[in-house]
Design an enzyme around this catalytic site. Structure first.
Site, mmCIF file in Angstrom:
data_model
loop_
_atom_site.group_PDB
_atom_site.id
_atom_site.type_symbol
_atom_site.label_atom_id
_atom_site.label_comp_id
_atom_site.label_asym_id
_atom_site.label_seq_id
_atom_site.Cartn_x
_atom_site.Cartn_y
_atom_site.Cartn_z
ATOM 1 N N SER A 67 0.795 -1.210 -0.035
ATOM 2 C CA SER A 67 -0.116 -0.112 -0.141
ATOM 3 C C SER A 67 0.758 1.208 -0.016
ATOM 4 C CB SER A 67 -1.002 -0.006 1.261
ATOM 5 O OG SER A 67 -0.061 -0.184 2.364
ATOM 6 N N LYS A 135 4.445 -11.604 3.085
ATOM 7 C CA LYS A 135 3.048 -11.779 2.649
ATOM 8 C C LYS A 135 2.826 -11.959 1.183
ATOM 9 C CE LYS A 135 -0.184 -8.720 3.687
ATOM 10 N NZ LYS A 135 -0.854 -8.284 2.299
ATOM 11 N N GLU A 137 -0.398 -12.526 -1.670
ATOM 12 C CA GLU A 137 -1.689 -12.530 -2.033
ATOM 13 C C GLU A 137 -2.390 -13.506 -2.858
ATOM 14 O OE1 GLU A 137 -3.187 -8.564 -3.735
ATOM 15 O OE2 GLU A 137 -2.244 -7.531 -2.114
ATOM 16 N N GLU A 204 -9.349 -9.619 4.037
ATOM 17 C CA GLU A 204 -9.564 -8.268 3.602
ATOM 18 C C GLU A 204 -10.997 -8.133 2.839
ATOM 19 O OE1 GLU A 204 -6.460 -5.870 1.858
ATOM 20 O OE2 GLU A 204 -7.779 -4.189 1.250
HETATM 21 N N1 MHF Z 1 -4.279 3.805 2.166
HETATM 22 C C1 MHF Z 1 -4.712 2.705 1.905
HETATM 23 N N2 MHF Z 1 -5.347 2.074 2.591
HETATM 24 C C2 MHF Z 1 -5.955 0.727 2.339
HETATM 25 O O1 MHF Z 1 -6.493 -0.028 2.870
HETATM 26 C C3 MHF Z 1 -5.087 0.046 0.898
HETATM 27 C C4 MHF Z 1 -4.470 0.871 0.113
HETATM 28 N N3 MHF Z 1 -4.038 2.145 0.694
HETATM 29 N N4 MHF Z 1 -3.678 0.371 -0.952
HETATM 30 C C5 MHF Z 1 -3.881 -1.267 -1.147
HETATM 31 C C6 MHF Z 1 -5.226 -1.737 -0.584
HETATM 32 C C7 MHF Z 1 -6.270 -1.059 -1.474
HETATM 33 N N5 MHF Z 1 -7.431 -1.054 -0.484
HETATM 34 C C8 MHF Z 1 -8.497 -0.511 -0.635
HETATM 35 C C9 MHF Z 1 -8.563 0.675 -1.649
HETATM 36 C C10 MHF Z 1 -9.963 1.152 -1.659
HETATM 37 C C11 MHF Z 1 -11.043 0.712 -1.205
HETATM 38 C C12 MHF Z 1 -12.320 1.457 -1.436
HETATM 39 O O2 MHF Z 1 -12.123 2.365 -1.583
HETATM 40 N N6 MHF Z 1 -13.451 0.862 -0.975
HETATM 41 C C13 MHF Z 1 -14.830 1.483 -1.137
HETATM 42 C C14 MHF Z 1 -15.824 0.488 -1.847
HETATM 43 C C15 MHF Z 1 -15.287 0.597 -3.432
HETATM 44 C C16 MHF Z 1 -16.092 0.027 -4.470
HETATM 45 O O3 MHF Z 1 -17.328 -0.464 -3.850
HETATM 46 O O4 MHF Z 1 -15.945 -0.196 -5.448
HETATM 47 C C17 MHF Z 1 -15.378 1.744 0.361
HETATM 48 O O5 MHF Z 1 -15.834 2.555 0.504
HETATM 49 O O6 MHF Z 1 -14.799 1.008 1.018
HETATM 50 C C18 MHF Z 1 -10.874 -0.698 -0.361
HETATM 51 C C19 MHF Z 1 -9.248 -0.784 -0.057
HETATM 52 C C20 MHF Z 1 -6.795 -1.707 0.632
HETATM 53 N N7 MHF Z 1 -5.207 -1.089 0.610
HETATM 54 C C1 KIV Z 2 -3.919 -3.468 3.914
HETATM 55 C C2 KIV Z 2 -2.899 -4.331 4.039
HETATM 56 C C3 KIV Z 2 -3.504 -5.906 4.709
HETATM 57 C C4 KIV Z 2 -1.789 -4.640 3.170
HETATM 58 O O1 KIV Z 2 -1.527 -5.549 2.262
HETATM 59 C C5 KIV Z 2 -1.040 -3.485 2.486
HETATM 60 O O2 KIV Z 2 -0.945 -2.312 3.525
HETATM 61 O O3 KIV Z 2 -0.430 -3.285 1.790
HETATM 62 MG MG MG Z 3 -0.531 -5.348 0.498
#
Ligand code: MHF
Ligand code: KIV
Ligand code: MG
Length: 287
Positions: A67, A135, A137, A204
């Site tokens: 991330s 880790k 995926e 996740e």
């Molecule tokens: N800053 C950050 N936080 C994270 O948790 C994260 C990252 N970066 N980068 C790698 C992945 C990407 N992840 C993500 C990124 C965006 C959403 C998100 O925007 N989810 C929306 C729903 C999106 C949809 O339905 O299409 C939400 O509101 O939860 C979720 C996980 C989790 N990880």
């Molecule tokens: C959100 C966690 C589990 C991760 O894989 C990351 O930070 O890249």
């Molecule tokens: Mg990751």
């Protein structure tokens, strides 16, 4: 119950044989594994030495997450992360910590091709960073790779459900497991990863019932993010929970507002430079 100390303690007793205070030993992978069904496991991401220093006393594991793509480098997703990035940030986090176990994400493209390729890259990450584990995926398809690494001395943490490196297949970061078929396949993935020897599994972005079912089914601890309070531990992206990263998923709880703290301090500095009220006598070398 495990005997894991909750806080960082220093052995301050010194002698000629033991002249310097000894930091407590780092949490090990076997000790993490023993926490299944026990005291919840605290994990946060860390990418830099100072961040690691501040988090280390309070965390069981520090994850050098890919991330960092979005958080540190402003990339659109994690697909562009390289081995060099993970090696350099991983080494910084190990230097900044001595209590938590440090886990490094393997970047997209560094482990999927074959178990041998995964081993070469995972070994490089452990050698260059001093981290305890990597880790990866994925689910059923990765089970042979997880077994290959584990049998050759590399502890592996799994990651199932919403797997961000698959963004180009998934088409986004929506919650996973809404259909019965998808829910079944995520549970099967987690079971395969656990049976292949993963010491822990990140779950996740799935419906809560899926996270509970996996947690009850697998022998290793589960670490939830957008999953369930019933997981054996939790992880968040530190910058998200500190209010440092602007757009965050629904599963993030904000425990601080660092962006405001930074903005206030920088505004005050800028005002003082423009009004020539900084520096004052205290910050200059008068001749
Ligand atoms: N800053 C950050 N936080 C994270 O948790 C994260 C990252 N970066 N980068 C790698 C992945 C990407 N992840 C993500 C990124 C965006 C959403 C998100 O925007 N989810 C929306 C729903 C999106 C949809 O339905 O299409 C939400 O509101 O939860 C979720 C996980 C989790 N990880
Ligand atoms: C959100 C966690 C589990 C991760 O894989 C990351 O930070 O890249
Ligand atoms: Mg990751």
């Amino acid at each position: 119950m495990s005997t894991t100390p909750k806080t960082l303690t220093l052995d301050t007793s010194t002698s000629r044989a033991n002249p310097t205070p000894k930091p407590m030993k780092r949490l090990t992978v076997p000790r993490i594994r023993q926490r299944k069904g026990g005291e919840p496991i605290v994990m946060l991401t860390a990418y830099t030495v100072r961040q690691a220093q501040l988090l280390d006393p309070h965390c069981d594991m520090l994850l050098v997450g890919d991330s960092l793509a979005q958080v540190i480098y402003g990339m659109p997703h994690t697909v562009g992360v390289t081995m060099d990035m993970m090696a350099l940030h991983g080494a910084a986090v190990v230097r900044g910590s001595f209590h938590a176990a440090v886990i490094v994400d393997m970047p997209f493209g560094s482990y999927e091709g074959s178990p041998q390729h995964a081993f070469d890259n995972a070994a490089r990450l452990l050698k260059e960073t001093g981290a305890a584990a990597v880790k990866v995926e994925g689910g059923k398809v990765l089970a042979p790779t997880i077994e290959f690494l584990t049998q050759r001395g590399i502890p592996v943490m799994g990651h199932v459900g919403l797997t961000p490196q698959a963004v180009n297949i998934l088409g986004g970061y929506g919650v996973r497991g809404k259909s019965d078929e998808e829910a079944r396949s995520i549970v099967d993935d987690a079971v395969a990863v656990a049976e292949a020897g993963a010491f822990s599994i990140v779950i996740e972005g799935v419906l809560e019932s899926i996270a509970v079912e996996i947690t009850n089914k697998v022998a290793c601890p589960t670490i939830g993010i957008g999953a369930s309070a019933q997981c054996d531990g939790q992880v968040l992206v530190t910058d998200d929970m500190l209010g440092m990263f602007e757009r965050v998923p629904k599963f993030v709880k904000r425990y601080g507002n660092m962006a405001d703290v930074v903005t206030d301090a920088v505004k005050e500095y800028a005002d003082q430079v423009r009004s020539r009220s900084f520096p004052t006598e205290e910050q200059i070398y008068a001749g």
